[in-house]
Design an enzyme around this catalytic site. Structure first.
Site, PDB file in Angstrom:
ATOM      1  N   HIS A  11       0.745  -1.137   0.068  1.00  0.00           N
ATOM      2  CA  HIS A  11       0.087  -0.127   0.018  1.00  0.00           C
ATOM      3  C   HIS A  11       0.861   1.284  -0.014  1.00  0.00           C
ATOM      4  O   HIS A  11       1.473   1.457   0.915  1.00  0.00           O
ATOM      5  CB  HIS A  11      -0.839   0.157   1.262  1.00  0.00           C
ATOM      6  CG  HIS A  11      -1.894   1.198   1.426  1.00  0.00           C
ATOM      7  ND1 HIS A  11      -2.006   1.967   2.352  1.00  0.00           N
ATOM      8  CD2 HIS A  11      -3.019   1.603   0.557  1.00  0.00           C
ATOM      9  CE1 HIS A  11      -2.771   2.965   2.222  1.00  0.00           C
ATOM     10  NE2 HIS A  11      -3.394   2.548   1.281  1.00  0.00           N
ATOM     11  N   ARG A  12       0.670   1.999  -1.051  1.00  0.00           N
ATOM     12  CA  ARG A  12       1.593   3.031  -1.473  1.00  0.00           C
ATOM     13  C   ARG A  12       3.272   2.769  -1.171  1.00  0.00           C
ATOM     14  O   ARG A  12       3.909   3.716  -0.719  1.00  0.00           O
ATOM     15  CB  ARG A  12       1.348   4.315   0.009  1.00  0.00           C
ATOM     16  CG  ARG A  12      -0.239   4.670  -0.013  1.00  0.00           C
ATOM     17  CD  ARG A  12      -0.731   5.429   0.941  1.00  0.00           C
ATOM     18  NE  ARG A  12      -2.037   5.732   1.031  1.00  0.00           N
ATOM     19  CZ  ARG A  12      -2.618   6.605   2.125  1.00  0.00           C
ATOM     20  NH1 ARG A  12      -1.912   7.316   2.848  1.00  0.00           N
ATOM     21  NH2 ARG A  12      -3.827   6.469   2.358  1.00  0.00           N
ATOM     22  N   GLU A  38       0.854  -0.660  -4.644  1.00  0.00           N
ATOM     23  CA  GLU A  38      -0.394   0.211  -4.885  1.00  0.00           C
ATOM     24  C   GLU A  38       0.182   1.634  -4.777  1.00  0.00           C
ATOM     25  O   GLU A  38       1.097   1.954  -4.043  1.00  0.00           O
ATOM     26  CB  GLU A  38      -1.361   0.039  -3.769  1.00  0.00           C
ATOM     27  CG  GLU A  38      -2.678   0.556  -4.055  1.00  0.00           C
ATOM     28  CD  GLU A  38      -2.744   2.192  -3.256  1.00  0.00           C
ATOM     29  OE1 GLU A  38      -3.878   2.616  -3.467  1.00  0.00           O
ATOM     30  OE2 GLU A  38      -1.967   2.530  -2.540  1.00  0.00           O
ATOM     31  N   ASP A  40      -1.260   5.858  -5.802  1.00  0.00           N
ATOM     32  CA  ASP A  40      -2.395   6.867  -6.148  1.00  0.00           C
ATOM     33  C   ASP A  40      -2.142   7.900  -6.991  1.00  0.00           C
ATOM     34  O   ASP A  40      -0.919   8.389  -6.988  1.00  0.00           O
ATOM     35  CB  ASP A  40      -2.801   7.551  -4.630  1.00  0.00           C
ATOM     36  CG  ASP A  40      -3.140   6.598  -3.604  1.00  0.00           C
ATOM     37  OD1 ASP A  40      -3.964   5.910  -3.536  1.00  0.00           O
ATOM     38  OD2 ASP A  40      -2.173   6.442  -2.737  1.00  0.00           O
ATOM     39  N   HIS A  53      -1.083  10.411  -2.656  1.00  0.00           N
ATOM     40  CA  HIS A  53      -2.424  10.243  -2.043  1.00  0.00           C
ATOM     41  C   HIS A  53      -3.518  11.117  -1.852  1.00  0.00           C
ATOM     42  O   HIS A  53      -4.558  11.375  -2.383  1.00  0.00           O
ATOM     43  CB  HIS A  53      -2.482   9.366  -0.787  1.00  0.00           C
ATOM     44  CG  HIS A  53      -3.593   9.049  -0.029  1.00  0.00           C
ATOM     45  ND1 HIS A  53      -4.445   9.764   0.505  1.00  0.00           N
ATOM     46  CD2 HIS A  53      -4.478   8.093  -0.442  1.00  0.00           C
ATOM     47  CE1 HIS A  53      -5.552   9.270   0.972  1.00  0.00           C
ATOM     48  NE2 HIS A  53      -5.611   8.088   0.503  1.00  0.00           N
ATOM     49  N   GLU A 112      -4.253   3.526  -8.362  1.00  0.00           N
ATOM     50  CA  GLU A 112      -5.774   4.099  -8.006  1.00  0.00           C
ATOM     51  C   GLU A 112      -5.775   5.305  -8.326  1.00  0.00           C
ATOM     52  O   GLU A 112      -4.944   6.014  -8.214  1.00  0.00           O
ATOM     53  CB  GLU A 112      -5.843   3.916  -6.196  1.00  0.00           C
ATOM     54  CG  GLU A 112      -7.035   4.486  -5.906  1.00  0.00           C
ATOM     55  CD  GLU A 112      -7.186   4.552  -4.506  1.00  0.00           C
ATOM     56  OE1 GLU A 112      -6.407   4.150  -3.715  1.00  0.00           O
ATOM     57  OE2 GLU A 112      -8.116   5.235  -3.947  1.00  0.00           O
ATOM     58  N   LYS A 114      -7.375   8.607  -8.300  1.00  0.00           N
ATOM     59  CA  LYS A 114      -8.299   9.680  -7.367  1.00  0.00           C
ATOM     60  C   LYS A 114      -9.479  10.437  -8.079  1.00  0.00           C
ATOM     61  O   LYS A 114      -9.470  10.875  -9.107  1.00  0.00           O
ATOM     62  CB  LYS A 114      -7.292  10.551  -6.711  1.00  0.00           C
ATOM     63  CG  LYS A 114      -6.304   9.954  -5.924  1.00  0.00           C
ATOM     64  CD  LYS A 114      -7.016   9.533  -4.558  1.00  0.00           C
ATOM     65  CE  LYS A 114      -6.268   8.489  -3.953  1.00  0.00           C
ATOM     66  NZ  LYS A 114      -6.970   7.690  -2.716  1.00  0.00           N
ATOM     67  N   ASP A 237       0.421  -2.054   4.170  1.00  0.00           N
ATOM     68  CA  ASP A 237       1.556  -1.270   4.464  1.00  0.00           C
ATOM     69  C   ASP A 237       2.812  -1.787   4.746  1.00  0.00           C
ATOM     70  O   ASP A 237       3.954  -1.094   4.353  1.00  0.00           O
ATOM     71  CB  ASP A 237       1.494  -0.130   5.753  1.00  0.00           C
ATOM     72  CG  ASP A 237       0.268   0.878   5.521  1.00  0.00           C
ATOM     73  OD1 ASP A 237      -0.073   1.029   4.466  1.00  0.00           O
ATOM     74  OD2 ASP A 237      -0.104   1.222   6.512  1.00  0.00           O
TER      75      ASP A 237
HETATM   76  O1  G3P Z   1      -6.036   0.888  -2.890  1.00  0.00           O
HETATM   77  C1  G3P Z   1      -6.439   0.620  -1.511  1.00  0.00           C
HETATM   78  C2  G3P Z   1      -6.324   1.969  -0.782  1.00  0.00           C
HETATM   79  O2  G3P Z   1      -5.094   2.461  -1.223  1.00  0.00           O
HETATM   80  C3  G3P Z   1      -7.445   2.869  -0.668  1.00  0.00           C
HETATM   81  O3  G3P Z   1      -7.555   3.906   0.094  1.00  0.00           O
HETATM   82  O4  G3P Z   1      -7.347   6.170   0.721  1.00  0.00           O
HETATM   83  O5  G3P Z   1      -5.424   4.586   0.997  1.00  0.00           O
HETATM   84  O6  G3P Z   1      -6.218   5.279  -1.431  1.00  0.00           O
HETATM   85  P1  G3P Z   1      -6.386   4.997   0.126  1.00  0.00           P
HETATM   86 MG    MG Z   2      -4.831   4.198  -2.417  1.00  0.00          MG
END
Ligand code: G3P
Ligand code: MG
Length: 252
Positions: A11-12, A38, A40, A53, A112, A114, A237
């Site tokens: 995640h990120r 992942e 954003d 993000h 992802e 936005k 994470d």
């Molecule tokens: O892609 C899953 C997760 O990243 C979604 O929430 O706010 O962390 O982008 P957020």
């Molecule tokens: Mg995300």
């Protein structure tokens, strides 16, 4: 029978140990063995696709103001690492192309989009068009998964790319409508909020033919609980911890 390998998505990037959505975080995830990262994406004032993000730069850089108020050149002057730890000072907000270039072709990328970057009028430089084009030009053979909470974005992605993998993000538990949306998009996976996910939802989505990959699961006990619930992977994470658990399950 060997249990199926879980898809561990960083995640990120490896955001437990590095400033999120930076090349340092993505490289650390690759080094830890994460099969996918992942990130954003949103647009700068001059319509470049950048990886961050929040809609504003305040939390994760030394700057202030909306991302959409900066040109790419201006954004590149901001420090995106020191807020996390002085050892990361000098990290920059990457462009999507820079992440493609920084990672080996074996590492998949979950992009992802936005919702705030999407324009209903769908201009020639719409974020969806740019992401689909950049993925086609730079992905090579690596796995790409395009996701969004903004399902209209995903419909536009599907119109542009009939074969790209799409993941449907939701902060709410799945309903029959959600199943219909996943079907309509020919989705690869359903990415629900882990806080609201239960076994019945996992079974419903999997029976409908969609992988279930919750976000954001960090506690090892919780990761194990979701694995036992039958999810196909987790967005975390700390990809190293999740990979250790998956390996332990394989060896049982
Ligand atoms: O892609 C899953 C997760 O990243 C979604 O929430 O706010 O962390 O982008 P957020
Ligand atoms: Mg995300």
């Amino acid at each position: 029978m060997m249990p199926e390998k879980k898809l561990i998505i960083a995640h990120r990037g490896f955001s437990a140990g590095c400033p999120e959505n930076t090349l340092a975080a993505f490289r650390a995830a690759e080094k830890a063995g994460a099969p996918m990262v992942e990130l954003d994406v949103t647009l700068t004032r001059d319509r470049q696709v950048v990886v961050i993000h929040d809609d504003a730069v305040d939390r994760t850089t030394d700057g202030k103001g909306p991302v959409a108020g900066f040109t790419l050149d201006e954004l590149k002057r901001l420090d995106a690492g020191a807020w996390f730890d002085p050892g990361f000072s000098g990290e920059r907000i990457p462009t999507l192309i820079e992440v493609f270039d920084a990672l080996g072709k074996g590492v998949g990328i979950n992009i992802e989009i936005k919702g705030s970057a999407a324009a209903p009028e769908f201009p020639p430089d719409a974020v969806e068009r740019q992401v689909v084009r950049l993925a086609a030009e730079h992905a090579g053979h690596r796995r790409i998964l395009i996701s969004s909470f903004h399902w209209a974005c995903l419909s536009r992605v599907r119109e542009l790319a009939s074969r790209v993998n799409i993941a449907v993000l939701s902060s709410e538990p799945a309903t029959a409508d959600a199943v219909a949306v996943c079907r309509g998009l020919n989705a690869f996976s359903w990415h629900p909020d882990c806080e609201k996910l239960d076994g019945a939802e996992v079974a419903m989505m999997r029976d409908a033919g969609f992988r279930v990959i919750p976000y954001t699961v960090n506690d090892p006990g919780e990761i194990k609980r979701f694995f036992e619930m039958g999810v196909d992977g987790v967005i975390t994470d700390d990809p190293a911890a999740a990979l250790r658990l998956d390996l332990a399950a394989e060896n049982r």
